[in-house]
Design a protein around this motif. Structure first.
Motif, PDB file in Angstrom:
ATOM      1  N   SER A  61      23.760   9.143   8.588  1.00  0.00           N
ATOM      2  CA  SER A  61      24.071   7.711   8.519  1.00  0.00           C
ATOM      3  C   SER A  61      23.170   6.915   9.454  1.00  0.00           C
ATOM      4  O   SER A  61      22.608   5.883   9.069  1.00  0.00           O
ATOM      5  CB  SER A  61      25.536   7.479   8.881  1.00  0.00           C
ATOM      6  OG  SER A  61      25.812   6.117   9.010  1.00  0.00           O
ATOM      7  N   ALA A 101      31.468  16.120   9.755  1.00  0.00           N
ATOM      8  CA  ALA A 101      31.404  14.695  10.091  1.00  0.00           C
ATOM      9  C   ALA A 101      30.183  14.417  10.976  1.00  0.00           C
ATOM     10  O   ALA A 101      29.558  13.357  10.862  1.00  0.00           O
ATOM     11  CB  ALA A 101      32.685  14.261  10.801  1.00  0.00           C
ATOM     12  N   ARG A 124      27.209  14.065   8.666  1.00  0.00           N
ATOM     13  CA  ARG A 124      27.302  12.780   7.940  1.00  0.00           C
ATOM     14  C   ARG A 124      26.955  11.622   8.871  1.00  0.00           C
ATOM     15  O   ARG A 124      26.210  10.715   8.484  1.00  0.00           O
ATOM     16  CB  ARG A 124      28.695  12.597   7.331  1.00  0.00           C
ATOM     17  CG  ARG A 124      28.997  13.562   6.196  1.00  0.00           C
ATOM     18  CD  ARG A 124      30.246  13.196   5.403  1.00  0.00           C
ATOM     19  NE  ARG A 124      31.422  12.921   6.202  1.00  0.00           N
ATOM     20  CZ  ARG A 124      32.315  13.828   6.591  1.00  0.00           C
ATOM     21  NH1 ARG A 124      32.173  15.101   6.251  1.00  0.00           N
ATOM     22  NH2 ARG A 124      33.375  13.478   7.301  1.00  0.00           N
ATOM     23  N   ASN A 125      27.429  11.649  10.101  1.00  0.00           N
ATOM     24  CA  ASN A 125      27.121  10.582  11.060  1.00  0.00           C
ATOM     25  C   ASN A 125      25.643  10.569  11.417  1.00  0.00           C
ATOM     26  O   ASN A 125      25.032   9.504  11.522  1.00  0.00           O
ATOM     27  CB  ASN A 125      27.972  10.733  12.321  1.00  0.00           C
ATOM     28  CG  ASN A 125      29.427  10.420  12.073  1.00  0.00           C
ATOM     29  OD1 ASN A 125      29.771   9.690  11.146  1.00  0.00           O
ATOM     30  ND2 ASN A 125      30.300  10.994  12.884  1.00  0.00           N
ATOM     31  N   SER A 126      25.058  11.728  11.606  1.00  0.00           N
ATOM     32  CA  SER A 126      23.635  11.820  11.938  1.00  0.00           C
ATOM     33  C   SER A 126      22.777  11.249  10.817  1.00  0.00           C
ATOM     34  O   SER A 126      21.857  10.463  11.059  1.00  0.00           O
ATOM     35  CB  SER A 126      23.266  13.287  12.201  1.00  0.00           C
ATOM     36  OG  SER A 126      21.895  13.428  12.409  1.00  0.00           O
ATOM     37  N   TYR A 136      29.185   8.471   1.712  1.00  0.00           N
ATOM     38  CA  TYR A 136      29.389   9.748   2.372  1.00  0.00           C
ATOM     39  C   TYR A 136      30.651  10.416   1.855  1.00  0.00           C
ATOM     40  O   TYR A 136      31.683   9.760   1.673  1.00  0.00           O
ATOM     41  CB  TYR A 136      29.482   9.539   3.888  1.00  0.00           C
ATOM     42  CG  TYR A 136      28.242   8.867   4.412  1.00  0.00           C
ATOM     43  CD1 TYR A 136      27.121   9.608   4.756  1.00  0.00           C
ATOM     44  CD2 TYR A 136      28.163   7.479   4.513  1.00  0.00           C
ATOM     45  CE1 TYR A 136      25.965   9.001   5.196  1.00  0.00           C
ATOM     46  CE2 TYR A 136      27.009   6.860   4.957  1.00  0.00           C
ATOM     47  CZ  TYR A 136      25.922   7.622   5.292  1.00  0.00           C
ATOM     48  OH  TYR A 136      24.767   7.009   5.722  1.00  0.00           O
TER      49      TYR A 136
END
Length: 133
Positions: free
Chosen positions: A20, A13, A16-18, A32
């Motif tokens: 994003s 996660a 994926r957040n980075s 994602y």
């Protein structure tokens, strides 16, 4: 032409957040997925331009195999491979198999963004070639 879409597949996660946060800088639509199974269940055809950012170590296959599966299914997608434990032979294999690039985590943000732009341009080129053929 469809809105550019980047598909990000990574079990982490945090990754994926980075990614994003980075893609929001380009104002690019992104989807994602924690694994390739959910990505493969995504309705087809995939929009163009598009690109895929995939972790090398996915649940049931690796990112290179996923890229090759898309190529074989008639949906070639420019792909950037990410890896926690990369080595030169694996990077060479990924590039020879058709990956746009190969990054070890943590990656350099601005370099990844530049490669995403290149990947989206490659997709646009594939689309225009199909139309003209």
């Amino acid at each position: 032409m469809d809105t550019p879409t980047v598909y990000v597949i990574d079990a982490s996660a945090a990754v994926r957040n980075s990614v994003s946060v980075l893609l929001q800088q380009l104002d690019i639509r992104a989807k994602y997925f924690a694994d390739e199974k959910n990505f493969l269940n995504e309705p087809r055809p995939l929009p163009t331009p598009r690109c895929l950012i995939a972790d090398l170590n996915l649940a049931a296959m690796n990112g290179i195999e996923l890229m090759q599966l898309l190529q074989q299914s008639g949906s070639p997608t420019p792909t950037i491979i990410l890896s926690n434990d990369g080595d030169v032979p694996t990077a060479v294999h990924a590039l020879r198999a058709g990956a746009v690039d190969y990054f070890e985590k943590p990656f350099v943000d601005c370099v990844l963004l530049e490669r995403v732009k290149v990947a989206l341009g490659l997709t646009a080129g594939l689309s225009s070639r199909r139309i003209s053929e």
